[in-house]
Design a protein around this motif. Structure first.
Motif, PDB file in Angstrom:
ATOM      1  N   LYS A  77       1.231  -1.071   6.057  1.00 53.01           N
ATOM      2  CA  LYS A  77      -0.120  -1.617   6.217  1.00 53.01           C
ATOM      3  C   LYS A  77      -0.587  -2.304   4.950  1.00 53.01           C
ATOM      4  CE  LYS A  77      -2.271   1.261   9.689  1.00 53.01           C
ATOM      5  NZ  LYS A  77      -1.218   2.153  10.144  1.00 53.01           N
ATOM      6  N   PRO A  93      -6.818   5.683   2.890  1.00 49.53           N
ATOM      7  CA  PRO A  93      -6.772   4.225   3.100  1.00 49.53           C
ATOM      8  C   PRO A  93      -6.020   3.464   2.006  1.00 49.53           C
ATOM      9  CG  PRO A  93      -8.971   4.941   2.399  1.00 49.53           C
ATOM     10  CD  PRO A  93      -8.165   6.188   2.631  1.00 49.53           C
ATOM     11  N   GLU A 148      -7.676  -6.231  -5.608  1.00 47.75           N
ATOM     12  CA  GLU A 148      -8.391  -7.475  -5.936  1.00 47.75           C
ATOM     13  C   GLU A 148      -7.535  -8.689  -5.581  1.00 47.75           C
ATOM     14  OE1 GLU A 148     -11.423  -7.347  -7.146  1.00 47.75           O
ATOM     15  OE2 GLU A 148     -11.442  -5.181  -7.509  1.00 47.75           O
ATOM     16  N   ASN A 186       0.845  -1.203   0.000  1.00 50.77           N
ATOM     17  CA  ASN A 186       0.000   0.000   0.000  1.00 50.77           C
ATOM     18  C   ASN A 186       0.877   1.250   0.000  1.00 50.77           C
ATOM     19  OD1 ASN A 186      -2.191   1.690   0.112  1.00 50.77           O
ATOM     20  ND2 ASN A 186      -2.877   1.044   2.148  1.00 50.77           N
ATOM     21  N   SER A 239      -3.591  -3.040   2.066  1.00 49.99           N
ATOM     22  CA  SER A 239      -4.583  -2.210   1.379  1.00 49.99           C
ATOM     23  C   SER A 239      -5.970  -2.787   1.635  1.00 49.99           C
ATOM     24  CB  SER A 239      -4.323  -2.255  -0.125  1.00 49.99           C
ATOM     25  OG  SER A 239      -3.662  -1.101  -0.545  1.00 49.99           O
ATOM     26  N   PRO A 240      -7.017  -1.944   1.508  1.00 48.13           N
ATOM     27  CA  PRO A 240      -8.374  -2.495   1.616  1.00 48.13           C
ATOM     28  C   PRO A 240      -8.559  -3.644   0.611  1.00 48.13           C
ATOM     29  CG  PRO A 240      -8.424  -0.093   1.504  1.00 48.13           C
ATOM     30  CD  PRO A 240      -6.997  -0.494   1.294  1.00 48.13           C
ATOM     31  N   GLY A 241      -9.238  -4.689   1.053  1.00 47.52           N
ATOM     32  CA  GLY A 241      -9.474  -5.842   0.168  1.00 47.52           C
ATOM     33  C   GLY A 241      -8.480  -6.973   0.371  1.00 47.52           C
ATOM     34  N   ASN A 272      -6.163 -10.418   6.073  1.00 41.86           N
ATOM     35  CA  ASN A 272      -5.273 -10.157   7.202  1.00 41.86           C
ATOM     36  C   ASN A 272      -4.135 -11.166   7.317  1.00 41.86           C
ATOM     37  OD1 ASN A 272      -6.283  -7.780   8.269  1.00 41.86           O
ATOM     38  ND2 ASN A 272      -7.955  -8.852   9.319  1.00 41.86           N
ATOM     39  N   HIS A 277      -8.584  -0.233  -3.306  1.00 42.59           N
ATOM     40  CA  HIS A 277      -9.026  -1.605  -3.083  1.00 42.59           C
ATOM     41  C   HIS A 277      -8.176  -2.521  -3.966  1.00 42.59           C
ATOM     42  CE1 HIS A 277     -11.554  -5.177  -3.194  1.00 42.59           C
ATOM     43  NE2 HIS A 277     -12.012  -4.755  -2.029  1.00 42.59           N
ATOM     44  N   ARG A 292      -2.596   5.656  -3.609  1.00 45.92           N
ATOM     45  CA  ARG A 292      -3.094   6.780  -2.798  1.00 45.92           C
ATOM     46  C   ARG A 292      -2.066   7.920  -2.722  1.00 45.92           C
ATOM     47  NH1 ARG A 292      -1.686   5.153   3.341  1.00 45.92           N
ATOM     48  NH2 ARG A 292       0.096   3.848   2.814  1.00 45.92           N
ATOM     49  N   TRP A 335      -3.272  -9.159  -5.453  1.00 47.19           N
ATOM     50  CA  TRP A 335      -2.330  -9.492  -4.371  1.00 47.19           C
ATOM     51  C   TRP A 335      -1.726 -10.878  -4.566  1.00 47.19           C
ATOM     52  CZ3 TRP A 335      -3.795 -13.565  -1.351  1.00 47.19           C
ATOM     53  CH2 TRP A 335      -5.150 -13.765  -1.083  1.00 47.19           C
TER      54      TRP A 335
END
Ligand SMILES: Nc1ncnc2c1ncn2[C@@H]1O[C@H](COP(=O)(O)OP(=O)(O)OP(=O)(O)O)[C@@H](O)[C@H]1O
Ligand SMILES: [Mg+2]
Length: 319
Positions: free
Chosen positions: A141, A110, A115, A11, A143-145, A148, A113, A91, A119
């Motif tokens: 961190k 953030p 997909e 990210n 990224s959204p999507g 964890n 997103h 971002r 990743w």
């Protein structure tokens, strides 16, 4: 054997900085022309490594016009890159300095997103590139999507390839990955609290909490960074407290990433874990001596390292 360093940033960010004379609501604030800097954990580690004289391959996910801009900025710094493309736009964060009182306001986004195929593509690249004894430094961190357990999957690839996995992240991604085989973890005090499932850690408890962590995890080396208090090194056999020199602090942004870069440089030179943390602390402190997002400078770091080595040895306890 040639040891390579690969950094991983899922990210990344462009840090956009401007200044303005006074901030008040409902008026048009006239900002200075922006400056742009590449950022995001692993990217900063690669940039700091370059400043310290070591090359690395900077692997990251990026997309859109901001992704292109990021690549240009890193090309300009001479950082070798492997970009895995994503559809979302990389971002950009905004830092605004109010010149009337010298306060800085930092706005973080953030990130796009990501997909599953995207990743997964970076995991495939890692499988292809990683070789035995390489250092793989994952920092920052998710990224959204992203799941964890992403860094847990990265750790598994590193283990299969017999590469050394260095991790600096936070939150749930850190908790999950901490169950993996990790060569070096660099939490700060807040992140160690998260890992230990407690709200905060006092200086009195730090060593016993670090020991408990090392007893319960498959982690070779734990380096807890303590901001202006230096760092604690814990291995299965030793613990050492490394103080940081007092420096004229301008901005602590990038201290953690500079510290990780310094530790890697030291390991590439075949130094001990103890020297590794000392050079890491020197690089972290060096990063705080400069304004804004600037990372450590080698001359400052080398001088601070000499100071740290001259300090009376801090008791090394057998644990
Ligand atoms: N105020 C300071 N004075 C001197 N050295 C510092 C200071 N702040 C940080 N450092 C050095 O930088 C190292 C890393 O800093 P810190 O513990 O704040 O990391 P972090 O919380 O991971 O930072 P980041 O925000 O970059 O992720 C410290 O171990 C220390 O050596
Ligand atoms: Mg950090």
């Amino acid at each position: 054997m040639h040891m390579r360093v690969i950094t991983l940033t899922v990210n990344p960010v462009i840090d956009k900085s401007v200044s303005v004379a006074g901030i008040s609501p409902n008026t048009k604030l006239r900002c200075s022309a922006p400056t742009y800097n590449p950022g995001g954990g692993g990217i900063n580690v690669s940039r700091a490594l370059k400043k310290l004289g070591s090359d690395s391959l900077c692997m990251y996910l990026a997309g859109g016009p901001t992704g292109h801009h990021l690549k240009q900025l890193l090309d300009h710094e001479g950082v070798e890159q492997l970009v895995v493309p994503i559809k979302g736009w990389t971002r950009d964060n905004l830092a605004v300095t109010d010149t009337s009182n010298n306060q800085q306001y930092r706005f973080g986004m953030p990130g796009p997103h990501v997909e599953k195929e995207e990743w997964e593509a970076i995991l495939k690249q890692l499988e292809q590139y990683l070789k035995e004894s390489d250092y793989l430094v994952a920092s920052g961190k998710l990224s959204p999507g992203m799941p964890n357990d992403f860094y847990t999957q990265v750790a598994a690839i590193a283990q299969t390839k017999k590469a050394r996995f260095v991790l600096d992240t936070s939150g749930e991604a850190l908790i999950q990955a901490s169950k993996s085989n990790i060569y070096i973890m660099k939490p700060n005090l807040g992140e160690l609290s998260t890992l230990s499932g407690i709200d905060s850690i006092s200086a009195l408890e730090l060593e016993s909490i670090a020991k408990k962590f090392m007893d319960g995890h498959d982690c070779e080396t734990l380096v807890v960074s303590l901001g202006a208090k230096g760092a604690l090194l814990a291995t299965k056999y030793e613990m050492e407290h490394v103080p940081t020199p007092t420096v004229l602090q301008k901005s602590t942004i990038g201290a953690g990433d500079s510290m990780v870069a310094g530790m890697i440089v030291s390991l590439l030179q075949g130094k001990t874990f103890s020297d590794m943390v000392k050079y890491g602390v020197a690089c972290g402190a060096a990063a705080t001596m400069h304004e804004g997002t600037q990372l450590c400078n080698k001359d400052d770091a080398d001088k601070l390292y000499e100071w740290i080595k001259r300090q009376k040895n801090i008791p090394v306890k057998s644990i």
